[in-house]
Design a protein around this motif. Structure first.
Motif, short mmCIF file in Angstrom:
data_model
loop_
_atom_site.label_atom_id
_atom_site.label_comp_id
_atom_site.label_asym_id
_atom_site.label_seq_id
_atom_site.Cartn_x
_atom_site.Cartn_y
_atom_site.Cartn_z
N THR B 285 2.37 -3.45 -7.90
CA THR B 285 1.25 -2.93 -7.12
C THR B 285 1.07 -3.83 -5.92
O THR B 285 1.07 -5.06 -6.06
N THR B 286 0.92 -3.24 -4.75
CA THR B 286 0.94 -4.09 -3.56
C THR B 286 0.24 -3.40 -2.40
O THR B 286 -0.01 -2.19 -2.44
N MET B 287 -0.08 -4.16 -1.38
CA MET B 287 -0.68 -3.59 -0.19
C MET B 287 0.45 -3.26 0.78
O MET B 287 1.12 -4.16 1.30
N ARG B 288 0.64 -2.01 1.01
CA ARG B 288 1.78 -1.59 1.82
C ARG B 288 1.53 -1.78 3.31
O ARG B 288 0.61 -1.20 3.88
N LEU B 320 -3.16 0.61 -0.16
CA LEU B 320 -2.93 0.14 -1.52
C LEU B 320 -1.88 1.02 -2.18
O LEU B 320 -2.04 2.24 -2.27
N GLN B 321 -0.81 0.38 -2.61
CA GLN B 321 0.25 1.12 -3.29
C GLN B 321 0.14 0.78 -4.77
O GLN B 321 0.51 -0.32 -5.19
N ILE B 322 -0.40 1.71 -5.49
CA ILE B 322 -0.62 1.42 -6.91
C ILE B 322 0.63 1.66 -7.72
O ILE B 322 1.21 2.75 -7.67
N ARG B 323 1.06 0.63 -8.42
CA ARG B 323 2.18 0.83 -9.35
C ARG B 323 1.77 0.30 -10.71
O ARG B 323 0.71 0.73 -11.22
N GLU B 324 2.51 -0.60 -11.25
CA GLU B 324 2.22 -0.91 -12.66
C GLU B 324 1.94 -2.38 -12.96
O GLU B 324 1.87 -2.75 -14.12
#
Lengths: 330, 330
Positions: B285-288, B320-324
């Motif tokens: 999960t990261t800020m793109r 915000l790129q929501i992943r895991e």
DNA sequence: GAACAATATGAAACCGGTTTCATTCGCCGC
DNA sequence: GCGGCGAATGAAACCGGTTTCATATTGTTC
């Protein structure tokens, strides 16, 4: 900006004399030389590269043709070239080969139009014939690409051998069912790595199974697709040779999703050793390509070639970088 | 190579006329125009950009100043600029700002000497005063760097806000003990992200603990050092905000080494969304940051600026790129 | 049909250097 | 003391275009 004429006026000499002290192309009387130098300093003179290019036929410019922009490997090479060129007086100008279908049409047009003194080709799929044509017109260096009869102007590494050694590493650890995720089919590096893989298996007396080779495309996504497809079909494998590190990342993630441990259940070996690989979990064992060094070597070689010397290419080798993603078959 | 004079001879007109049809700078009688065009085709004429530069004062060249070569973020921006410039007639020439200590001395020298028509600054630490000086001499666009009173020529994103949102995302998931691994201290992006982090904590009524912020340097290694130091000192934390994805990779690996699970035991959020992040285990999960878009926007802006138009900068946001890698605090 | 305006074109100057060529000067030897 | 030679230097041509300016040509109007 001050011109050469301004300097000449201030120093009470002619343009010619100024040019002479500038290039040391002929002896100039001491007094005048100093006057010229003082004038240049006083006026903060810097010669116009443009005018020099036009008059002298040299542009002090080197065309860099990139194709696989976005690939960590070729990007690193490009960076190597940039830094290798810093301080040589040559400036790199970049052309994206991908932009136009035909390399011939646009790329060559801009490069020749700009009078580049030399060309550095990075990887890519420019047709060989086009390259040969270019090569006759300009000093040219190819990086990460082999070309027949060109050895002295190609900076490349032995992908077939590296593929062999990668596979052998897996074999040495007891693996027999070794899967491979290939790169782009048409890409020479990809096919050479595959050849090395096949040869290593053959040398170990293993008949390569076509089910164990997946035709990928150097992308991480192709790594997950490969693993998923093997898993879906029930194909058994204890190790994976990935065409590059991105593919390895993808494969590693797919295994994780299925609860398969690396390296306990399946070993993975990658190719490139990009910066992130040392921080994969677990850190990726991979074949390290000396990308930055290749770029720097290319920069050095092209300047030598332009100077009329025959470039001396360093011995660059792909080295097995052992980390933790490969384990002995239990 | 054919020159404009050759064309003139073959078409039985003067150089001037050829130049006119070339630039459509004035009306030319139909018959002659066609004769000229035919001659150009027959001789495969391509104008010398060098000569055009000298005569016209324009070089059709744009200087790209890179500083953080090797950073995935700025490299991606550079690629965006390259491809954004393709087909515009402008060629990018790269200068590595890092090479010389003083930006003033070498970089500016080469750029001005080469008559670049514009400048694109990517990130970096060139002193503001030098930039302001440059800016008065040439159309200039700065990417990934804020400069006071310069809004129309800066392509940047709101790092402070993004830092706030990243931290808030962690807070929303119930985390209270949120550690941060900062980037290079002097780097504005780094300090803005940290400011956002602090503000978010404050807004949630949490007193930021200095033990929970580690001064890193944007490298993966600093990520592992941060985690190791916290673990060694027994500092408690349930989530980590990493200054960029490389740092996140390092932190993730260090946690793995200690048997701490992500995101079950500790959550991680990164910054950048570089290509590899989607394939971290677990996906990060990261800020793109829209790096390629920023580069392309920079390319578009500089050409507009040169053309005398006021550049229209797109609204680019960090998302915000929501992943895991972030989970609800249990 | 003559005067004048508009249009198309070529000659020449110019951009900022390099390089050839000719000239001037100083020094040498006979 | 003079012819000859080499060294230092300046004038001018050149690189390949753009642009200004003048000229030739055409068209318009009364």
């Amino acid at each position: 900006m001050a011109t050469i004429q301004d300097i000449a006026n201030r120093a009470n000499v002619s343009k010619s004399t100024v040019s002479r002290v500038l290039n040391k192309s002929s002896v100039v009387e001491n007094g005048k030389r100093e006057a010229v130098i003082r004038a240049m300093e006083a006026l903060d003179y810097r010669p116009s590269v443009i005018a020099q290019s036009l008059a002298g036929g040299k542009s002090m410019t080197i065309g860099i043709v990139t194709q696989n922009i976005g690939s960590p490997f070729t990007d690193t090479i490009a960076q190597g070239v940039i830094s290798g060129l810093a301080g040589t007086g040559y400036s790199p100008i970049f052309v994206d080969g991908q932009w136009q279908q035909s390399a011939e049409s646009e790329v060559i047009r801009t490069l020749l139009g700009r009078n580049v003194d030399g060309l550095v080709l990075i990887g890519g799929h420019i047709p060989t014939e086009d390259i040969n044509k270019l090569r006759t017109q300009l000093p040219t260096i190819a990086i990460a690409r082999e070309l027949d009869g060109w050895d002295s102007q190609c900076i490349h590494v032995d992908n077939e051998d590296a593929g062999f050694r990668a596979t052998k590493h897996l074999l040495d650890f007891g693996h027999r069912d070794i899967a491979m995720i290939c790169g782009i089919k048409e890409h020479p590096d990809a096919s050479n790595r595959f050849k090395g893989y096949s040869r290593a298996l053959a040398a170990a007396g293993i008949i390569p199974s076509s089910e164990l080779v997946y035709q990928g495309d150097f992308s991480a996504q192709s790594g997950v697709l490969a693993v998923n497809s093997w898993l879906a079909s029930g194909t058994h494998f204890s190790a994976i040779f990935a065409a590059n590190d991105m593919v390895a990342f993808g494969a590693r993630l797919a295994l994780h999703r299925h609860g398969i441990r690396v390296p306990d259940d399946v070993s993975i070996i990658g190719f490139d050793d990009q910066a992130e690989s040392a921080f994969m979990t677990p850190p990726l064992t991979t074949m390290r390509q000396p990308a930055a060094e290749m770029g720097a070597a290319g920069a050095a070689a092209i300047t030598q070639l332009i100077a009329g010397e025959s470039p001396e290419l360093p011995e660059l080798a792909i080295e097995l970088q052992i980390r933790e993603s490969v384990a002995r078959l239990r």
